[in-house]
Design an enzyme around this catalytic site. Structure first.
Site, PDB file in Angstrom:
ATOM      1  N   HIS A  66       0.827  -1.210   0.000  1.00 50.49           N
ATOM      2  CA  HIS A  66       0.000   0.000   0.000  1.00 50.49           C
ATOM      3  C   HIS A  66       0.861   1.258   0.000  1.00 50.49           C
ATOM      4  O   HIS A  66       1.866   1.358   0.691  1.00 50.49           O
ATOM      5  CB  HIS A  66      -1.011  -0.018   1.139  1.00 50.49           C
ATOM      6  CG  HIS A  66      -0.479   0.167   2.522  1.00 50.49           C
ATOM      7  ND1 HIS A  66      -0.292   1.410   3.090  1.00 50.49           N
ATOM      8  CD2 HIS A  66      -0.137  -0.730   3.473  1.00 50.49           C
ATOM      9  CE1 HIS A  66       0.138   1.260   4.330  1.00 50.49           C
ATOM     10  NE2 HIS A  66       0.253  -0.020   4.594  1.00 50.49           N
ATOM     11  N   ASP A 179       5.550   2.642   7.107  1.00 45.65           N
ATOM     12  CA  ASP A 179       4.322   1.880   6.896  1.00 45.65           C
ATOM     13  C   ASP A 179       3.506   2.635   5.856  1.00 45.65           C
ATOM     14  O   ASP A 179       2.780   3.554   6.199  1.00 45.65           O
ATOM     15  CB  ASP A 179       3.574   1.752   8.223  1.00 45.65           C
ATOM     16  CG  ASP A 179       2.263   0.991   8.125  1.00 45.65           C
ATOM     17  OD1 ASP A 179       1.993   0.393   7.071  1.00 45.65           O
ATOM     18  OD2 ASP A 179       1.500   0.992   9.117  1.00 45.65           O
ATOM     19  N   GLU A 208      -5.242   1.758   2.150  1.00 48.58           N
ATOM     20  CA  GLU A 208      -5.140   0.601   3.051  1.00 48.58           C
ATOM     21  C   GLU A 208      -5.393   1.011   4.485  1.00 48.58           C
ATOM     22  O   GLU A 208      -6.055   0.305   5.252  1.00 48.58           O
ATOM     23  CB  GLU A 208      -3.750  -0.035   2.913  1.00 48.58           C
ATOM     24  CG  GLU A 208      -3.599  -1.377   3.639  1.00 48.58           C
ATOM     25  CD  GLU A 208      -3.046  -1.266   5.060  1.00 48.58           C
ATOM     26  OE1 GLU A 208      -2.865  -2.317   5.711  1.00 48.58           O
ATOM     27  OE2 GLU A 208      -2.803  -0.130   5.540  1.00 48.58           O
ATOM     28  N   GLU A 209      -4.857   2.176   4.860  1.00 44.93           N
ATOM     29  CA  GLU A 209      -4.937   2.612   6.257  1.00 44.93           C
ATOM     30  C   GLU A 209      -6.343   2.988   6.693  1.00 44.93           C
ATOM     31  O   GLU A 209      -6.597   3.174   7.881  1.00 44.93           O
ATOM     32  CB  GLU A 209      -3.989   3.803   6.483  1.00 44.93           C
ATOM     33  CG  GLU A 209      -2.516   3.497   6.293  1.00 44.93           C
ATOM     34  CD  GLU A 209      -1.929   2.613   7.379  1.00 44.93           C
ATOM     35  OE1 GLU A 209      -2.689   2.210   8.289  1.00 44.93           O
ATOM     36  OE2 GLU A 209      -0.729   2.330   7.331  1.00 44.93           O
ATOM     37  N   ASP A 231       4.391  -5.617   3.798  1.00 44.03           N
ATOM     38  CA  ASP A 231       4.055  -4.585   4.768  1.00 44.03           C
ATOM     39  C   ASP A 231       5.102  -4.569   5.873  1.00 44.03           C
ATOM     40  O   ASP A 231       6.158  -5.189   5.747  1.00 44.03           O
ATOM     41  CB  ASP A 231       2.657  -4.841   5.336  1.00 44.03           C
ATOM     42  CG  ASP A 231       1.895  -3.549   5.636  1.00 44.03           C
ATOM     43  OD1 ASP A 231       2.486  -2.659   6.299  1.00 44.03           O
ATOM     44  OD2 ASP A 231       0.722  -3.427   5.229  1.00 44.03           O
ATOM     45  N   HIS A 322       3.273   3.645  13.085  1.00 41.37           N
ATOM     46  CA  HIS A 322       2.236   4.685  13.131  1.00 41.37           C
ATOM     47  C   HIS A 322       2.687   5.902  13.931  1.00 41.37           C
ATOM     48  O   HIS A 322       1.904   6.502  14.677  1.00 41.37           O
ATOM     49  CB  HIS A 322       0.910   4.127  13.663  1.00 41.37           C
ATOM     50  CG  HIS A 322       0.121   3.393  12.620  1.00 41.37           C
ATOM     51  ND1 HIS A 322      -1.241   3.214  12.697  1.00 41.37           N
ATOM     52  CD2 HIS A 322       0.501   2.806  11.457  1.00 41.37           C
ATOM     53  CE1 HIS A 322      -1.661   2.548  11.632  1.00 41.37           C
ATOM     54  NE2 HIS A 322      -0.613   2.288  10.869  1.00 41.37           N
TER      55      HIS A 322
END
Length: 351
Positions: A66, A179, A208-209, A231, A322
């Site tokens: 992603h 990420d 994706e998130e 990922d 994150h």
């Protein structure tokens, strides 16, 4: 190869592409990968599907990495020129406070800073509580709402963190959006290495998130025989994390997901997991097995497409996931690329 990984990851990490606004990263992926595939196509949802054709009737494998990063979006411009925003993706609120950000408009980009009421003016009990994102504001230096709008700022503008890629010791690096720019880099570099009879669809997925959306759409279009998400995963080799919470470590190679979100995400089929393990062993690469209580990846969406597609996850251990200061090992990425390249070659025999 370490230098090549380092250079590409820096380029991808420093690019800005919050969920729903993946243009900048998509252009980098297209530029980097076009020479090594037969066809690139942007679908109506913004996914970039890059196809390397194999032999007729050979298996078809879909890679999904992603392109989006967690970010923010302008929700409201106050009369005094301060900006209120919503979160795009899974932020831990206290990581946002006092960050410098970039607001992306049609006319260009503007810097801002995230603030809140100073602790000096808080009541004692307020100063002991975590400030929620809804209580934060963004200061772009505008005197009022009219000036902010003259800058091109409006509701719906995407917002990303203003952070630059930096090197740490021992081939560790830090930056924002690892990420999942780490997975994107691994996908691109593996495509440059392989020689396989299988048809490979390397897909840079969107959103994706915020719900695995791009993978759902692109998988239905591609309809592969096998799916693999690329990922990052949570590394537990830092203070205050016990092995029972996460035994994944940097410098011990890529991780293969056995299950995530306590099984509500993906439970990787044995055949797919065996392919990953066999490929790692053939490349003499150590690997780790990841069983996650929370979190999931594009592999969940791929596995549930059409009548069901066998799917798995190859991930790179990452600290501070994150946040704008994620940390990854370039050595782990190198090992992950070696395993991925072998998987793509072994996929020729997938039935």
């Amino acid at each position: 190869m370490i230098d090549e990984i380092d250079s590409l990851l820096e380029k991808l990490s420093n690019a800005n592409s919050a969920s729903g606004s993946e243009n900048e990263v998509r252009e980098i992926v297209k530029e980097e990968i076009s020479e090594y595939v037969d066809k690139t196509k942007r679908d109506d949802f913004g996914n970039l599907i890059c196809t390397k054709k194999g032999k007729e009737n050979a298996p078809e494998l879909m890679l999904a990495a992603h392109m989006d990063e967690i970010g923010l979006m302008v929700k409201h411009i106050q009369d005094d020129g301060y900006i209120r925003a919503i979160k795009l993706g899974g932020w831990f609120d206290q990581t946002l406070l006092n960050q410098r950000v970039v607001i992306h408009t049609e006319e260009g980009s503007h810097f801002g800073v995230i603030g809140c009421k100073p602790p000096h003016l808080m009541r004692d009990k307020d100063g002991e509580e975590i400030v929620k994102q809804e209580e934060m504001f963004i200061d772009v230096g505008a005197e009022d709402a009219e000036e902010a709008r003259e800058m091109g700022i409006e509701e719906g503008n995407s917002i990303t963190m203003d952070r630059e890629y930096k090197k740490l010791n021992n081939n560790l690096v830090t930056g924002k959006s690892f990420d999942n720019r780490v997975g994107v880099a691994c996908m691109i570099l593996a495509l440059k290495e392989i020689d396989t009879e299988a048809t490979i669809h390397a897909v840079g997925t969107t959103q994706e998130e915020v719900g695995l959306k791009g993978a759902k759409v692109s998988t239905f279009n591609v309809d592969p025989d096998l799916g693999l998400a690329l990922d990052v995963c949570l590394a537990g080799d830092q203070p205050d994390i016990e092995d029972k919470e996460s035994s994944i470590e940097l410098e011990k190679g890529p991780a293969f997901t056995v299950a995530d979100r306590s099984g509500r995400g993906i439970i990787t089929p044995k055949k797919v997991l065996d392919l990953l393990k066999k490929s790692a062993k053939k490349e003499d690469v150590s690997y780790q097995l990841d069983v996650m209580k929370g979190g999931t990846t594009d592999a969940t969406a791929i596995s549930l497409s059409r009548s069901g597609i066998p799917s798995g996850v190859l991930s790179i251990p990452t600290r501070n996931v994150h946040t704008p200061v994620e940390v990854v090992s370039l050595n782990d990425m190198k090992k992950g690329i070696k395993v991925l390249s072998r998987v793509l070659e072994e996929a020729s025999d997938w039935v």
